[in-house]
Structures are given as structure tokens and as C-alpha cells.
Motif scaffolding. Structure first.
Motif, PDB file in Angstrom:
ATOM      1  N   UNK A  37       0.836  -1.205   0.000  1.00  0.00           N
ATOM      2  CA  UNK A  37       0.000   0.000   0.000  1.00  0.00           C
ATOM      3  C   UNK A  37       0.872   1.256   0.000  1.00  0.00           C
ATOM      4  N   UNK A  38       1.998   1.181   0.689  1.00  0.00           N
ATOM      5  CA  UNK A  38       2.924   2.324   0.787  1.00  0.00           C
ATOM      6  C   UNK A  38       3.738   2.516  -0.493  1.00  0.00           C
ATOM      7  N   UNK A  39       3.955   1.429  -1.243  1.00  0.00           N
ATOM      8  CA  UNK A  39       4.814   1.446  -2.427  1.00  0.00           C
ATOM      9  C   UNK A  39       4.276   2.395  -3.507  1.00  0.00           C
ATOM     10  N   UNK A  40       5.053   3.416  -3.847  1.00  0.00           N
ATOM     11  CA  UNK A  40       4.645   4.371  -4.876  1.00  0.00           C
ATOM     12  C   UNK A  40       3.426   5.175  -4.492  1.00  0.00           C
ATOM     13  N   UNK A  41       3.218   5.354  -3.188  1.00  0.00           N
ATOM     14  CA  UNK A  41       2.009   6.021  -2.719  1.00  0.00           C
ATOM     15  C   UNK A  41       2.359   7.064  -1.659  1.00  0.00           C
ATOM     16  N   UNK A  42       1.533   8.062  -1.517  1.00  0.00           N
ATOM     17  CA  UNK A  42       1.712   9.059  -0.465  1.00  0.00           C
ATOM     18  C   UNK A  42       0.832   8.655   0.712  1.00  0.00           C
ATOM     19  N   UNK A  44      11.785  -2.752  -2.909  1.00  0.00           N
ATOM     20  CA  UNK A  44      12.954  -2.614  -2.046  1.00  0.00           C
ATOM     21  C   UNK A  44      12.854  -3.624  -0.895  1.00  0.00           C
ATOM     22  N   UNK A  45      13.644  -4.703  -0.974  1.00  0.00           N
ATOM     23  CA  UNK A  45      13.594  -5.741   0.050  1.00  0.00           C
ATOM     24  C   UNK A  45      14.009  -5.210   1.420  1.00  0.00           C
ATOM     25  N   UNK A  46      14.970  -4.297   1.443  1.00  0.00           N
ATOM     26  CA  UNK A  46      15.420  -3.743   2.724  1.00  0.00           C
ATOM     27  C   UNK A  46      14.289  -2.976   3.405  1.00  0.00           C
ATOM     28  N   UNK A  47      13.545  -2.223   2.608  1.00  0.00           N
ATOM     29  CA  UNK A  47      12.404  -1.478   3.166  1.00  0.00           C
ATOM     30  C   UNK A  47      11.341  -2.438   3.687  1.00  0.00           C
ATOM     31  N   UNK A  48      11.048  -3.489   2.920  1.00  0.00           N
ATOM     32  CA  UNK A  48      10.072  -4.477   3.361  1.00  0.00           C
ATOM     33  C   UNK A  48      10.533  -5.134   4.653  1.00  0.00           C
ATOM     34  N   UNK A  49      11.826  -5.446   4.740  1.00  0.00           N
ATOM     35  CA  UNK A  49      12.352  -6.103   5.949  1.00  0.00           C
ATOM     36  C   UNK A  49      12.227  -5.170   7.156  1.00  0.00           C
ATOM     37  N   UNK A  50      12.492  -3.882   6.951  1.00  0.00           N
ATOM     38  CA  UNK A  50      12.333  -2.920   8.045  1.00  0.00           C
ATOM     39  C   UNK A  50      10.880  -2.868   8.511  1.00  0.00           C
ATOM     40  N   UNK A  51       9.959  -2.766   7.559  1.00  0.00           N
ATOM     41  CA  UNK A  51       8.534  -2.711   7.899  1.00  0.00           C
ATOM     42  C   UNK A  51       8.110  -3.994   8.600  1.00  0.00           C
ATOM     43  N   UNK A  52       8.640  -5.126   8.146  1.00  0.00           N
ATOM     44  CA  UNK A  52       8.295  -6.398   8.778  1.00  0.00           C
ATOM     45  C   UNK A  52       8.756  -6.434  10.235  1.00  0.00           C
ATOM     46  N   UNK A  53       9.956  -5.905  10.476  1.00  0.00           N
ATOM     47  CA  UNK A  53      10.449  -5.842  11.847  1.00  0.00           C
ATOM     48  C   UNK A  53       9.536  -5.020  12.739  1.00  0.00           C
ATOM     49  N   UNK A  54       9.021  -3.919  12.191  1.00  0.00           N
ATOM     50  CA  UNK A  54       8.110  -3.068  12.963  1.00  0.00           C
ATOM     51  C   UNK A  54       6.794  -3.799  13.263  1.00  0.00           C
ATOM     52  N   UNK A  55       6.312  -4.579  12.303  1.00  0.00           N
ATOM     53  CA  UNK A  55       5.068  -5.318  12.522  1.00  0.00           C
ATOM     54  C   UNK A  55       5.274  -6.466  13.503  1.00  0.00           C
ATOM     55  N   UNK A  56       6.455  -7.058  13.502  1.00  0.00           N
ATOM     56  CA  UNK A  56       6.747  -8.078  14.511  1.00  0.00           C
ATOM     57  C   UNK A  56       6.719  -7.467  15.911  1.00  0.00           C
ATOM     58  N   UNK A  57       7.232  -6.248  16.033  1.00  0.00           N
ATOM     59  CA  UNK A  57       7.214  -5.551  17.323  1.00  0.00           C
ATOM     60  C   UNK A  57       5.789  -5.226  17.764  1.00  0.00           C
ATOM     61  N   UNK A  58       4.908  -5.015  16.802  1.00  0.00           N
ATOM     62  CA  UNK A  58       3.525  -4.658  17.118  1.00  0.00           C
ATOM     63  C   UNK A  58       2.713  -5.842  17.655  1.00  0.00           C
ATOM     64  N   UNK A  59       3.197  -7.058  17.427  1.00  0.00           N
ATOM     65  CA  UNK A  59       2.480  -8.235  17.911  1.00  0.00           C
ATOM     66  C   UNK A  59       2.556  -8.312  19.429  1.00  0.00           C
ATOM     67  N   UNK A  60       1.491  -8.813  20.060  1.00  0.00           N
ATOM     68  CA  UNK A  60       1.613  -9.041  21.497  1.00  0.00           C
ATOM     69  C   UNK A  60       2.481 -10.280  21.704  1.00  0.00           C
ATOM     70  N   UNK A  61       3.040 -10.403  22.901  1.00  0.00           N
ATOM     71  CA  UNK A  61       4.052 -11.431  23.161  1.00  0.00           C
ATOM     72  C   UNK A  61       3.537 -12.844  22.898  1.00  0.00           C
ATOM     73  N   UNK A  62       2.309 -13.124  23.269  1.00  0.00           N
ATOM     74  CA  UNK A  62       1.793 -14.481  23.099  1.00  0.00           C
ATOM     75  C   UNK A  62       1.633 -14.826  21.625  1.00  0.00           C
TER      76      UNK A  62
END
Length: 432
Positions: A263-268, A296-314
Motif C-alpha cells: 500500500x505504501x509502495x509508490x504512494x503518499x 525494495x527488500x530492505x524497506x520491506x524487511x524494516x517494515x516487517x520488523x516493525x510489525x513483529x514488534x507490534x504483535x503481542x508477546x503471546x
């Protein structure tokens, strides 16, 4: 009604997933329904089970739809509409053989001209037009005026009649071509807006021409999304691993992160990190760039890391193969160095796996193992460490190195004190 119309001919491409996401978002924003239409009329290329795989992926990404149809279910309508076009003289039977047409293409190619149908069968005598003995295709007559497409992303684009040509709508075996089936099905589905990739732009005037010839008056909006480029600046193809949604999922990227990135790719967008549900409030087709966007795989990997952080621990714990909140908290600590589940899982698995201890620390590790197994429960790491040092007689590198290996299974990584907070209840299982 909006529609997502994939073909069951291979793994879902990220470009198709982006189309599905945008159709879902806009359908929700407009309060309209979303139809999934499996375009399976090309029987030779269909792969068994791919239709179910497509629906499974849509479910995984939270893309809701109201109905699913297979295009082959509409064959009788395609044939009825073709007969109507013949009766209204908006279409004609073509007896040109594949060999004859290929020869004409070669002649056009040698002359450095685009191939156009030469109207060889446009005005055949009536007795030939109704000939049912010789194989024939059905072609739509070339429109008399230009067809104008008002695209929500690219603006107004005009196509001259010769660019549309007298194209085939029914093959010799009386199965519809893509553009004819698509045009008829969009009519039957009462589709209001078609969102798809710009590689379909040349198909759009043909489909409009079909609907015009059938007297369909409802205006349909279009939005053609720019293509996605690979690292080399070329159109992403099946040869690019990252083009496959299945591959990205196997590599440990979360559906929520992939959706966020597409959704972010090529979008404002008002923010870089968001959920699909959050995007419903601000998504706007007109904000999408007209230019192709580079994946951009690096950008996707960064975003993925942020979404992993957003998950609750369980929930994160379940993703790495456990079902315990404490293990989820340990996994969050490792997110400092891991950005995908494929990177994260081995780090958690190493904690509970049989430890591989370098020879220089084998003796010290065995001493520590016995002390840990016999040790009482300690709430704080400092008390735990103090007890181990006293009972083992080890210190410095001979203490900390084997302790790290025993507790984490790795020579480097997060502070052992940080891990101990969540692993203290599992020590017997970890160092066994």
C-alpha cells in the motif's frame, strides 16, 4: 461492485496482491461489494488447486469478499453475447487460418509495421458467414471512433480504431478470448470500478468496445496501477523470488507487513507503518504515483520488523513455534537483530536445542550445567549469577562465555541478564 479477477495459472504475484488490496480498500470505502472472479477460461494453463490457494491467501491477508465465481461458469452467456453481436452485425465470422494470419504477421514485421487485421473476412457473402463446416473464429468489428479511457491514476487516454483492431472474441473451438469474457463478466457483475495493473491498459479499450457494441450504457471507471520494478529496474517477473507472495511468506514476512509495504509502495501515505484496517481511513487512488515503483527488500524487511514488534508477546510466541508469553518476550528482545520470522525462529530454537560448546569451554560449561540444575529459584539475574560464581568457582571469560552458550545457544546476542528475566522458569529445559 468491484472485482478482483486472478487467473489460476501460477503463484500469486505481489502485483496481483496489490490489486486485491486496493480493490478491497476502495470497496470498503465506497460501501460496495467485492467479487472474486477466477478467470479460468484458458484451460491449458490452469493449474489444479490454484484457485483455492488464491482464496486462502486473500483470507490470510484479511481481504474480505462477498462472492466467488469461476469465469467458466459464464460460458453460455459468452456464447449468447457473441451470437447477439453477429446478429446485430457488430461481429463477423473469420475463416482465416492460423497459418495465414502468421504469414501476415511476418509480412508486417518485415515491413516494420504493427500487424493489423486486413478485413479479409469482414464482408464475406452470407452463405460463407453462416458456414458451420469449416473452423472459424468470431471477430468484433473495428469501432468507427476512438475509444477514450478516463483513468483515475493516469488521466485521459485515447485509442484510435486501428489500435483496437477487429480482434477475436470467440476462438474456433467457441471459447471466449480474455477480453471478450472479461467485458461480458464485468457487465454481468455490474462492476463500477476496475482496479488492475497497467499491463492491462491495452485491453481496456477492447473491453469498452465490446460493451459499446452490446449497447451497455453504464459507465465504468478504471484505475491502472503502475508496474513494480525489481532491483535492476526491470518489470518484476516470476524469475524474481520476491515477486511470489508464497515465497515472501515462507521467508518469514508477515501478511500485515507485506500489505503495509504494497500500500505504501509508490504512494503518499500519512505514516510509514500502518495496518490494512487503518489505511481505510485515508487511502486515495489519486495519490498513487504514475511512475513505476521499485521493490525494495530492505524497506520491506524494516517494515516487517516493525510489525513483529507490534504483535503481542503471546502471538509472537506462536509465530516462533511456542505458546507462551514469556517466550514471546524473549523473541521481542531478539528483534534487535532479526527482522523476519525466518531469522527469528532459529534464535529461539537455539535456546532449547542441544548446545554445541567449543572445546575450550566444554569443561566449564559442564560445571555450570550441573550448578544451574541444582540451583534454587532466583528472581533476579544478579542473585542467580552470584550463586553460580560461588558454586562453580568460575569467573571472567570462563564463566560468562559458557553461561551465554548454555542459555542462548549462541556466542553473541542480547544481554544474558535481559534473557534471564523471561527464561528463569525454563532453565531445567534449556540446560538439560
Amino acid at each position: 461492485m468491484l472485482r478482483f479477477a486472478p487467473s489460476p495459472t501460477g503463484d500469486m504475484h505481489i502485483g496481483n496482491l496489490r490489486v486485491a488490496l486496493f480493490n478491497y480498500i476502495v470497496a470498503k470505502q465506497r460501501g460496495e461489494e467485492l467479487l472474486v472472479r477466477i478467470e479460468d477460461t484458458d484451460k491449458e494453463r490452469n493449474i489444479e488447486g490454484k484457485d483455492k490457494e488464491i482464496l486462502d491467501i486473500l483470507g490470510l491477508f484479511g481481504i474480505e469478499y462477498t462472492n466467488v465465481i469461476h469465469q467458466s461458469e459464464h460460458l453460455r452467456y459468452h456464447r449468447m453475447m457473441a451470437i447477439q453481436l453477429l446478429q446485430d452485425k457488430h461481429a463477423f465470422n473469420c475463416f482465416c487460418t492460423p497459418a495465414e494470419l502468421e504469414h501476415k504477421r511476418e509480412v508486417a514485421k518485415k515491413a516494420h509495421k504493427p500487424f493489423r487485421y486486413d478485413d479479409a473476412c469482414t464482408h464475406l457473402p452470407h452463405e460463407l458467414v453462416i458456414d458451420n463446416e469449416n473452423p472459424f473464429t468470431i471477430r468484433l468489428r473495428r469501432p468507427e471512433e476512438a475509444v477514450v479511457v478516463n483513468d483515475l491514476i493516469k488521466g485521459e487516454i485515447s485509442f484510435a480504431p486501428e489500435d483496437i483492431d477487429a480482434f477475436i472474441i470467440m476462438r474456433a473451438e467457441k471459447y471466449p478470448t480474455y477480453n471478450f469474457a472479461c467485458a461480458v463478466d464485468d457487465m454481468l457483475g455490474d462492476i463500477s470500478l476496475v482496479i488492475r495493473g497497467e499491463d492491462h491498459m491495452s485491453n481496456t479499450p477492447k473491453q469498452i468496445a465490446v460493451r459499446n457494441a452490446l449497447g451497455y450504457e453504464k459507465k465504468m471507471e478504471y484505475a491502472h496501477l503502475p508496474i513494480i520494478l525489481n532491483d535492476e529496474g526491470k518489470k518484476m517477473s516470476k524469475r524474481d523470488d520476491a515477486s511470489s507472495v508464497k515465497w515472501l511468506l515462507k521467508e518469514g514476512y508477515l501478511p500485515s507487513a507485506i500489505a503495509n509495504y504494497l500500500i505504501h509502495l509508490g504512494n503518499k501515505t500519512p505514516q510509514e507503518i500502518f495496518t490494512l484496517k487503518e489505511s481505510l481511513a485515508w487511502f486515495d487512488l489519486s495519490s498513487i504515483s504514475k511512475a513505476p515503483a521499485r521493490f525494495d527488500m530492505d524497506k520491506l524487511k524494516f517494515i516487517n520488523g516493525q510489525h513483529l514488534r507490534m504483535l503481542d508477546a503471546k502471538e509472537l510466541s506462536r509465530y516462533v513455534g511456542f505458546a507462551d508469553e514469556a517466550i514471546g518476550e524473549v523473541a521481542k528482545i531478539f528483534l534487535e537483530e532479526a527482522r523476519t520470522l525466518k531469522e527469528l525462529r532459529p534464535k529461539i530454537e537455539a535456546i532449547f536445542a542441544e548446545k554445541s560448546i567449543p572445546e575450550e569451554f566444554t569443561e566449564q560449561a559442564e560445571i555450570l550445567r550441573k550448578v544451574i540444575l541444582d540451583a534454587p529459584y532466583f528472581e533476579s539475574f544478579d542473585d542467580f549469577k552470584k550463586h553460580l560464581m560461588q558454586e562453580s568457582g568460575l569467573k571472567g571469560k570462563n564463566f560468562f562465555k559458557p553461561l551465554r552458550l548454555l542459555l542462548s545457544g549462541a556466542e553473541h546476542g542480547p544481554e544474558v541478564a535481559d534473557l534471564y528475566v523471561y527464561l528463569k522458569d525454563f532453565l531445567g529445559e534449556i540446560v538439560k
